[in-house]
Design an enzyme around this catalytic site. Structure first.
Site, PDB file in Angstrom:
ATOM      1  N   ARG A  16       0.842  -1.194   0.000  1.00  0.00           N
ATOM      2  CA  ARG A  16       0.000   0.000   0.000  1.00  0.00           C
ATOM      3  C   ARG A  16       0.884   1.253   0.000  1.00  0.00           C
ATOM      4  O   ARG A  16       2.110   1.171   0.067  1.00  0.00           O
ATOM      5  CB  ARG A  16      -0.939   0.008   1.213  1.00  0.00           C
ATOM      6  CG  ARG A  16      -0.244   0.188   2.536  1.00  0.00           C
ATOM      7  CD  ARG A  16      -1.231   0.064   3.700  1.00  0.00           C
ATOM      8  NE  ARG A  16      -0.585   0.308   4.985  1.00  0.00           N
ATOM      9  CZ  ARG A  16      -1.136   0.015   6.167  1.00  0.00           C
ATOM     10  NH1 ARG A  16      -2.344  -0.517   6.206  1.00  0.00           N
ATOM     11  NH2 ARG A  16      -0.483   0.269   7.287  1.00  0.00           N
ATOM     12  N   MET A  18       3.120   4.433  -0.785  1.00  0.00           N
ATOM     13  CA  MET A  18       4.147   4.719  -1.781  1.00  0.00           C
ATOM     14  C   MET A  18       4.647   3.448  -2.445  1.00  0.00           C
ATOM     15  O   MET A  18       4.952   3.439  -3.644  1.00  0.00           O
ATOM     16  CB  MET A  18       5.312   5.472  -1.127  1.00  0.00           C
ATOM     17  CG  MET A  18       4.960   6.848  -0.622  1.00  0.00           C
ATOM     18  SD  MET A  18       6.389   7.821  -0.051  1.00  0.00           S
ATOM     19  CE  MET A  18       7.063   6.769   1.228  1.00  0.00           C
ATOM     20  N   ASP A  37       5.807  -7.558   1.656  1.00  0.00           N
ATOM     21  CA  ASP A  37       5.178  -6.827   2.750  1.00  0.00           C
ATOM     22  C   ASP A  37       4.745  -7.838   3.806  1.00  0.00           C
ATOM     23  O   ASP A  37       4.683  -9.047   3.528  1.00  0.00           O
ATOM     24  CB  ASP A  37       3.939  -6.058   2.247  1.00  0.00           C
ATOM     25  CG  ASP A  37       3.680  -4.777   3.038  1.00  0.00           C
ATOM     26  OD1 ASP A  37       3.578  -4.854   4.273  1.00  0.00           O
ATOM     27  OD2 ASP A  37       3.576  -3.696   2.411  1.00  0.00           O
ATOM     28  N   ASP A  60       9.272 -10.376   6.224  1.00  0.00           N
ATOM     29  CA  ASP A  60       9.742  -9.590   7.358  1.00  0.00           C
ATOM     30  C   ASP A  60      11.094  -9.008   6.970  1.00  0.00           C
ATOM     31  O   ASP A  60      12.098  -9.721   6.912  1.00  0.00           O
ATOM     32  CB  ASP A  60       9.874 -10.493   8.594  1.00  0.00           C
ATOM     33  CG  ASP A  60      10.499  -9.782   9.789  1.00  0.00           C
ATOM     34  OD1 ASP A  60      10.774  -8.570   9.699  1.00  0.00           O
ATOM     35  OD2 ASP A  60      10.734 -10.451  10.818  1.00  0.00           O
ATOM     36  N   VAL A  61      11.133  -7.707   6.714  1.00  0.00           N
ATOM     37  CA  VAL A  61      12.345  -7.085   6.183  1.00  0.00           C
ATOM     38  C   VAL A  61      13.476  -7.025   7.206  1.00  0.00           C
ATOM     39  O   VAL A  61      14.615  -6.707   6.849  1.00  0.00           O
ATOM     40  CB  VAL A  61      12.077  -5.661   5.642  1.00  0.00           C
ATOM     41  CG1 VAL A  61      11.198  -5.715   4.398  1.00  0.00           C
ATOM     42  CG2 VAL A  61      11.466  -4.767   6.717  1.00  0.00           C
ATOM     43  N   ASN A  87      11.663   0.342   0.490  1.00  0.00           N
ATOM     44  CA  ASN A  87      10.606   1.288   0.829  1.00  0.00           C
ATOM     45  C   ASN A  87       9.976   1.048   2.195  1.00  0.00           C
ATOM     46  O   ASN A  87       9.428   1.975   2.794  1.00  0.00           O
ATOM     47  CB  ASN A  87       9.519   1.218  -0.256  1.00  0.00           C
ATOM     48  CG  ASN A  87       8.274   1.974   0.130  1.00  0.00           C
ATOM     49  OD1 ASN A  87       8.221   3.206   0.084  1.00  0.00           O
ATOM     50  ND2 ASN A  87       7.234   1.236   0.518  1.00  0.00           N
ATOM     51  N   TYR A 152      12.628   8.034  14.430  1.00  0.00           N
ATOM     52  CA  TYR A 152      12.436   8.078  12.978  1.00  0.00           C
ATOM     53  C   TYR A 152      13.566   8.859  12.304  1.00  0.00           C
ATOM     54  O   TYR A 152      14.144   8.406  11.304  1.00  0.00           O
ATOM     55  CB  TYR A 152      11.087   8.723  12.672  1.00  0.00           C
ATOM     56  CG  TYR A 152      10.678   8.677  11.222  1.00  0.00           C
ATOM     57  CD1 TYR A 152      10.240   7.491  10.644  1.00  0.00           C
ATOM     58  CD2 TYR A 152      10.699   9.822  10.435  1.00  0.00           C
ATOM     59  CE1 TYR A 152       9.847   7.449   9.311  1.00  0.00           C
ATOM     60  CE2 TYR A 152      10.307   9.797   9.108  1.00  0.00           C
ATOM     61  CZ  TYR A 152       9.876   8.602   8.555  1.00  0.00           C
ATOM     62  OH  TYR A 152       9.494   8.571   7.235  1.00  0.00           O
ATOM     63  N   LYS A 156      16.290   7.532   9.486  1.00  0.00           N
ATOM     64  CA  LYS A 156      16.330   8.090   8.139  1.00  0.00           C
ATOM     65  C   LYS A 156      17.654   8.782   7.827  1.00  0.00           C
ATOM     66  O   LYS A 156      18.105   8.780   6.677  1.00  0.00           O
ATOM     67  CB  LYS A 156      15.147   9.039   7.930  1.00  0.00           C
ATOM     68  CG  LYS A 156      13.796   8.329   7.938  1.00  0.00           C
ATOM     69  CD  LYS A 156      13.720   7.225   6.879  1.00  0.00           C
ATOM     70  CE  LYS A 156      12.356   6.598   6.779  1.00  0.00           C
ATOM     71  NZ  LYS A 156      12.273   5.556   5.719  1.00  0.00           N
ATOM     72  N   THR A 187      -0.613   9.387   2.615  1.00  0.00           N
ATOM     73  CA  THR A 187      -0.703   7.947   2.864  1.00  0.00           C
ATOM     74  C   THR A 187      -1.251   7.749   4.271  1.00  0.00           C
ATOM     75  O   THR A 187      -1.432   8.700   5.027  1.00  0.00           O
ATOM     76  CB  THR A 187       0.678   7.275   2.781  1.00  0.00           C
ATOM     77  OG1 THR A 187       1.510   7.805   3.830  1.00  0.00           O
ATOM     78  CG2 THR A 187       1.341   7.522   1.433  1.00  0.00           C
TER      79      THR A 187
END
Length: 262
Positions: A16, A18, A37, A60-61, A87, A152, A156, A187
């Site tokens: 979902r 982006m 995902d 699971d990234v 992403n 966050y 990043k 989003t």
């Protein structure tokens, strides 16, 4: 059309937002897309909608073994991986003093460690073929600080640094690595207050473009970096933020919204 014809791309967090917009655009431009995902139902629905151009993998990234399995399955189903779009990400709003160690480590694992693992998982195959493009999704929070965003912002900024190092170490092996830095995008993550689009845009009337961004606008930046149009770009940062990082308006002075030019 056809800017990614014959390419295979893995897009994490692709069910979902982006990620989904990127999957749709890449497929429209000729790529075969591996959508990964933890959102199984939404991911499967998107892959079904895209037909033969896409496959969905529950992923699971933060798991190194999970990355190895996704790359193995994607290559078996779609072919050698040419493009990776890192992403997947999560966000919490919490002051530093209220942020627990568990909160902090979770954001670092999902937002940053996952991208490290993704690069390591796809790079050997790309090196063997002498080409590849990796697009890491960072944020404007990877370019500046922000209160209530300590975990966050840390993650990043880490993505930004990881991208630079990967570009240096993989460039001479034919792999380009770049980052995209979205501002507020419409989003579920970007519109945390679940307000209408008009209300969301009104909150960003102070920006040069005076609105929030759309997922397709971020997807277009990823498409550019993934394609041969960006063949001489590596270690670059593309900011998709409506002009947020351009500066701050001096309210009441000429050039600010609603102020006469002289």
């Amino acid at each position: 059309m056809g800017r990614l014809a014959g390419k295979v791309a893995i897009i994490t967090g692709g069910a979902r937002g982006m990620g989904a917009a990127t999957a749709r655009l890449f497929a429209a431009e000729g790529a075969k897309v591996a959508i990964t995902d933890v959102l199984k139902d939404e991911g499967q629905a998107l892959a079904a909608d895209l037909g033969d151009a896409a496959c969905f993998y529950h992923h699971d990234v933060t798991s190194e073994a999970g990355w190895a399995e996704v790359v193995k399955q994607a290559e078996a189903d779609l072919g050698p991986v040419d493009v990776l779009v890192n992403n997947a990400g999560v966000l919490i709003f919490r002051s530093l003093l209220a942020t627990t160690l568990e909160d902090y480590e979770r954001l670092l694992r999902v937002n940053l460690v996952s991208q490290f693992l993704g690069i390591k998982a796809v790079a050997p195959g790309m090196i063997a073929r002498g080409s590849g493009s990796i697009v890491n999704i960072s944020s404007v929070s990877g370019l500046q600080g922000g209160n209530s965003l300590g975990a966050y912002v840390s993650s990043k900024w880490g993505v930004r640094g990881l991208t630079k190092v990967a570009a240096m170490e993989l460039g001479h092996r034919g792999i380009r690595v770049n980052s995209v830095h979205p501002g507020t995008i419409d989003t579920l993550m970007g519109n945390a207050g679940n307000v209408t689009r008009e209300e969301l845009d009104a909150s960003f009337a102070h920006l040069p473009l005076q609105r929030a961004g759309d997922t397709d606008e971020v997807a277009a930046a990823s498409l550019f970096l993934a394609s041969d149009d960006a063949s001489y770009m590596s270690g670059a940062e593309i900011v998709v933020d409506g002009g947020l990082m351009a500066g701050t308006y001096y309210q009441g002075f000429p050039g600010a919204p609603g102020v006469p030019e002289a």
